[in-house]
Every structure is written in C-alpha cells, then in structure tokens.
Scaffold this active site. Sequence first.
Site, PDB file in Angstrom:
ATOM      1  N   GLY A   1       0.780  -1.235   0.000  1.00 27.23           N
ATOM      2  CA  GLY A   1       0.000   0.000   0.000  1.00 27.23           C
ATOM      3  C   GLY A   1       0.806   1.277   0.000  1.00 27.23           C
ATOM      4  O   GLY A   1       0.255   2.362   0.202  1.00 27.23           O
TER       5      GLY A   1
ATOM      6  N   GLU B   1       4.648  -6.298   1.815  1.00 25.42           N
ATOM      7  CA  GLU B   1       4.382  -6.873   0.486  1.00 25.42           C
ATOM      8  C   GLU B   1       3.861  -5.802  -0.467  1.00 25.42           C
ATOM      9  O   GLU B   1       2.713  -5.834  -0.884  1.00 25.42           O
ATOM     10  CB  GLU B   1       3.405  -8.056   0.591  1.00 25.42           C
ATOM     11  CG  GLU B   1       2.164  -7.759   1.421  1.00 25.42           C
ATOM     12  CD  GLU B   1       1.220  -8.940   1.572  1.00 25.42           C
ATOM     13  OE1 GLU B   1       1.645 -10.098   1.418  1.00 25.42           O
ATOM     14  OE2 GLU B   1       0.032  -8.679   1.846  1.00 25.42           O
TER      15      GLU B   1
ATOM     16  N   GLY C   1       3.334  -3.682  -3.949  1.00 24.92           N
ATOM     17  CA  GLY C   1       3.223  -3.956  -5.376  1.00 24.92           C
ATOM     18  C   GLY C   1       3.519  -2.683  -6.144  1.00 24.92           C
ATOM     19  O   GLY C   1       4.599  -2.485  -6.693  1.00 24.92           O
ATOM     20  N   ARG C   2       2.540  -1.771  -6.117  1.00 25.31           N
ATOM     21  CA  ARG C   2       2.593  -0.552  -6.929  1.00 25.31           C
ATOM     22  C   ARG C   2       3.892   0.229  -6.776  1.00 25.31           C
ATOM     23  O   ARG C   2       4.527   0.595  -7.767  1.00 25.31           O
ATOM     24  CB  ARG C   2       1.411   0.354  -6.540  1.00 25.31           C
ATOM     25  CG  ARG C   2       1.210   1.523  -7.469  1.00 25.31           C
ATOM     26  CD  ARG C   2       0.119   2.468  -6.947  1.00 25.31           C
ATOM     27  NE  ARG C   2      -1.142   1.807  -6.695  1.00 25.31           N
ATOM     28  CZ  ARG C   2      -2.124   1.672  -7.597  1.00 25.31           C
ATOM     29  NH1 ARG C   2      -1.975   2.174  -8.796  1.00 25.31           N
ATOM     30  NH2 ARG C   2      -3.236   1.047  -7.285  1.00 25.31           N
TER      31      ARG C   2
ATOM     32  N   CYS D   1     -14.622   4.357 -28.593  1.00 19.97           N
ATOM     33  CA  CYS D   1     -15.796   5.184 -28.832  1.00 19.97           C
ATOM     34  C   CYS D   1     -16.563   5.386 -27.530  1.00 19.97           C
ATOM     35  O   CYS D   1     -17.710   4.953 -27.401  1.00 19.97           O
ATOM     36  CB  CYS D   1     -16.679   4.518 -29.876  1.00 19.97           C
ATOM     37  SG  CYS D   1     -15.746   4.063 -31.334  1.00 19.97           S
TER      38      CYS D   1
ATOM     39  N   TYR E   1      -0.293  -2.018 -12.222  1.00 26.47           N
ATOM     40  CA  TYR E   1      -1.752  -1.909 -12.397  1.00 26.47           C
ATOM     41  C   TYR E   1      -2.078  -1.159 -13.685  1.00 26.47           C
ATOM     42  O   TYR E   1      -2.858  -0.201 -13.674  1.00 26.47           O
ATOM     43  CB  TYR E   1      -2.402  -1.219 -11.196  1.00 26.47           C
ATOM     44  CG  TYR E   1      -2.123  -1.904  -9.874  1.00 26.47           C
ATOM     45  CD1 TYR E   1      -2.752  -3.111  -9.556  1.00 26.47           C
ATOM     46  CD2 TYR E   1      -1.232  -1.368  -8.957  1.00 26.47           C
ATOM     47  CE1 TYR E   1      -2.501  -3.754  -8.350  1.00 26.47           C
ATOM     48  CE2 TYR E   1      -0.972  -2.000  -7.750  1.00 26.47           C
ATOM     49  CZ  TYR E   1      -1.610  -3.191  -7.451  1.00 26.47           C
ATOM     50  OH  TYR E   1      -1.359  -3.812  -6.259  1.00 26.47           O
TER      51      TYR E   1
HETATM   52  C1  PLP Z   1      -2.897  -5.583  -3.572  1.00 26.18           C
HETATM   53  C2  PLP Z   1      -2.284  -6.116  -2.366  1.00 26.18           C
HETATM   54  C3  PLP Z   1      -0.981  -5.767  -2.017  1.00 26.18           C
HETATM   55  C4  PLP Z   1      -0.173  -4.745  -2.776  1.00 26.18           C
HETATM   56  O1  PLP Z   1      -0.738  -3.478  -2.678  1.00 26.18           O
HETATM   57  P1  PLP Z   1       0.021  -2.206  -3.333  1.00 26.18           P
HETATM   58  O2  PLP Z   1      -0.915  -1.084  -3.088  1.00 26.18           O
HETATM   59  O3  PLP Z   1       0.208  -2.510  -4.772  1.00 26.18           O
HETATM   60  O4  PLP Z   1       1.313  -2.056  -2.625  1.00 26.18           O
HETATM   61  C5  PLP Z   1      -0.419  -6.370  -0.918  1.00 26.18           C
HETATM   62  N1  PLP Z   1      -1.111  -7.270  -0.180  1.00 26.18           N
HETATM   63  C6  PLP Z   1      -2.385  -7.619  -0.477  1.00 26.18           C
HETATM   64  C7  PLP Z   1      -3.086  -8.607   0.362  1.00 26.18           C
HETATM   65  C8  PLP Z   1      -3.019  -7.053  -1.567  1.00 26.18           C
HETATM   66  O5  PLP Z   1      -4.281  -7.384  -1.855  1.00 26.18           O
END
Ligand code: PLP
Length: 396
Positions: free
Chosen positions: A232, A268, A270-271, A346, A375
């Site tokens: 997050g 953990e 991601g983004r 469109c 994403y």
């Molecule tokens: C989506 C998700 C993440 C990653 O979130 P980011 O905002 O991309 O860092 C980590 N853990 C869980 C359980 C998620 O669903």
Amino acid sequence: MTNPTPAVRDRVLCLPPTELPAYVYDLAALRDHAAHVRAALPERAELYYAAKANPEPEILAALGPYVDGYEVSSGGELAHVAKAVPGRPLAFGGPGKTPDEIRAALAQGVERFHVESEHDLRMLAELARDTAPDTRVGVLLRFNLAVADGSLSGSSLAMGGRPTPFGLDPSQAPDTLRLLTDGTYPHLELRGIHAHLASGLDAPELLSVARSIVDWAMGLGVPLLEVNVGGGMAVDYTRPESRFDWQAYGAGLARLTDAHPELTLRIEPGRALTAYCGWYATEVLDVKHSHGEEFAVVRGGTHHLRTPATKGHDQPCSVLPVEQWPYPWPRPAAVGEHVSLTGQLCTPKDLLARGAHAPGLRAGDRVAFSLAGAYAWNISHHDFLMHPHPGLHFVG
Ligand SMILES: *Cc1c(COP(=O)(O)O)cnc(C)c1O
C-alpha cells in the site's frame, strides 16, 4: 524518473508507428529502485512483491535479487509466478480461495497461507491433511483491523478498518487462534498475523498502521513468529517526481523490529515497486478542436492503460517530438498549451490525461505515459473494440 529514461526514449523513437502503442519497461531502473528499497529496510524485515501489481515474467525475475519472496492471490498467479521464478518462497492469499487453488498451492509447496476466514482455515486444514500429511503448513491469519483514527484517511483504496470482505473480523481472533493452538489442526502451524489495510498511504501513515498491527498482534497472547503489515505504499500520480519515503519507513520498521526481537516483519508492496519502471508509449493520430478545447487522439487508449480511468487521475506524460510528416496536407496541431489526450475507444471515458501541458502537440508526435509499470496493462480491458494489443519491450 517520469521522463522516459534514455533507453526507453531510444526504443520508443525507433519503433515504427505500426508497432505502437508499446509498453516499454526499464529493468535497470527497476533493479536500481528495488535495491534502494531493500537497502532502506532493516535486516529483520522481509520484502515480498505482490505479483498482482505487474506479473510480467521479466519483472518478477528482475526483482529476484532484492525480494525475499512473492505474494500471490490466485491459482493463476501461483502457477505463473512459480514458473517465472522457480524455487522462490511464495505466500498465497486472497479472499475466496477455491479447493482446487488450495490443493495446487499445497502441491507446489507454498510456505505461507494468508487465511481470510474461518471457512478458509477449515478448508486448508482438511486439504493439508489429505495433500501434504507429512508437512506443517504455515498460516498467517489475515485480520481486518480497525486502526488508529485517521491513519487510513489518506488512502485511496481502503481494504480494512471498515466493513469489507477482506480478512477475519477482529472479534473472531479468540476462536481462530484456539483452533490453531489447541491441537485441532496438527498439519497447520500458526506463524503469525497478516493485515493489508489500505493502498496509497505515505510513510508516516503506513508506519502508524504497522505499529497498530504489531501492537494488536502482540496483545493476542499467543507466540507469533511473523507479522506481515501489507503493502500500500503510495504512488502519487499528481506529483510523479515525489516518491514514497523508504528511508523514513525503513527507519520506523527498524524501531519496530528492535522492540520485538523475536519477530520477523514482512511487507508486500506492489505498486510502489514497479510503477516507476514502465512507460506506455504511443503516437498522436489526430488533433481536434472541440467547443473551445483541444483533444489529441492517440493510438491505443484506456483499454491498454486503464489506470487513469480506474483511479480518476491524469496519467503523467511527456511528448517526444517527431519532425517527419508523411502526408501532403497540413499537419493537425494544437494551437494552445493544454491538450486532453484520449484514446481510440468510442466512449468519452477513454481519457488518459485531461488538459496535459503539451503546447503545439502535433499528429505524428509521440507521447510516453509514465508510472505505467503497475496496475496498467494487466488490469485493462484489452479486447474492448478489438484494437491490436501493444508490444511489450524490456530494456536495460
Ligand atoms: C494488492 C495487495 C498488495 C499490494 O498493494 P500495493 O498497493 O500494490 O502495494 C499487498 N497485499 C495484499 C493482500 C493485496 O491485496
């Protein structure tokens, strides 16, 4: 790093128009960034990459030296990640796991399950007994915790701290912990607690969330080895130059690991790991004037880069001017400074950036949308209107 890196720029400019749009990822930039993140974290904090942000095999492999494992949330991600980065530790989470997915994860030897409900726990226990009778399967219970007032207020995607389908309710803690500690499920090993409560928080907010999670977990009165405080970390699409403060976050996590020497902390993201390494590059097909505003229609659109539509932002971009104009008639061009960049779909929703600063933008110029490494392609509705898919390029 919102302007394309030199390697990305070269690739974009040497592709023929028919090979646009294209996603171009700079793996050297990704490795640099991941090394910076890793270096900011304390030794006893593990870094897993949430594969759903961008599961391209090249991305997963480039992150390999800097992460301790990968978080997967479906049978599809599980099979894909296990193939792309064989032998690496996996944590399998997500709501609504099917029995087949759990069986596949057990057969794959997944180290950790993020259990989302009591039913999820009972199913895992039953299948672990049948599928992997000689091993103990690691379990982290995911809880939807209410954290200190206000710390989720900056979040764009709150998944916890309010009613949601994610994780267990804190009121279920005594019963689920009892099932894991009274010998009911000898094939399961309670390793710890998992909470991913929101996305889009800055370092102070996310640290306050992490502290709340750890405090709560430590108050449960059962021995725990691990607490996963989730991902997050914010990516600010309105201020693409600013980055999540990994130094401050790492220093805060270090204070937490120092206070709890028995505990492994895990994050953990991601983004915030992959967003900055990808660009969606294309060319302007036409420039139009409509009721006092100017629009540039680009090859491609939100069916390839859905991020601005889903998040309601303007995707940051830069213009790469192209001087050649192959047609005998006048080249369409913007007269003003601000142009809205739209795609070929469109629908008025196919808007990549409103009023982008692009003075004099012309048909045939190229545009590279940044922060497109997470994403982006994988969340988009690729086949709506049946345009060709973009090429994927990996440089660096
Ligand atoms: C989506 C998700 C993440 C990653 O979130 P980011 O905002 O991309 O860092 C980590 N853990 C869980 C359980 C998620 O669903």
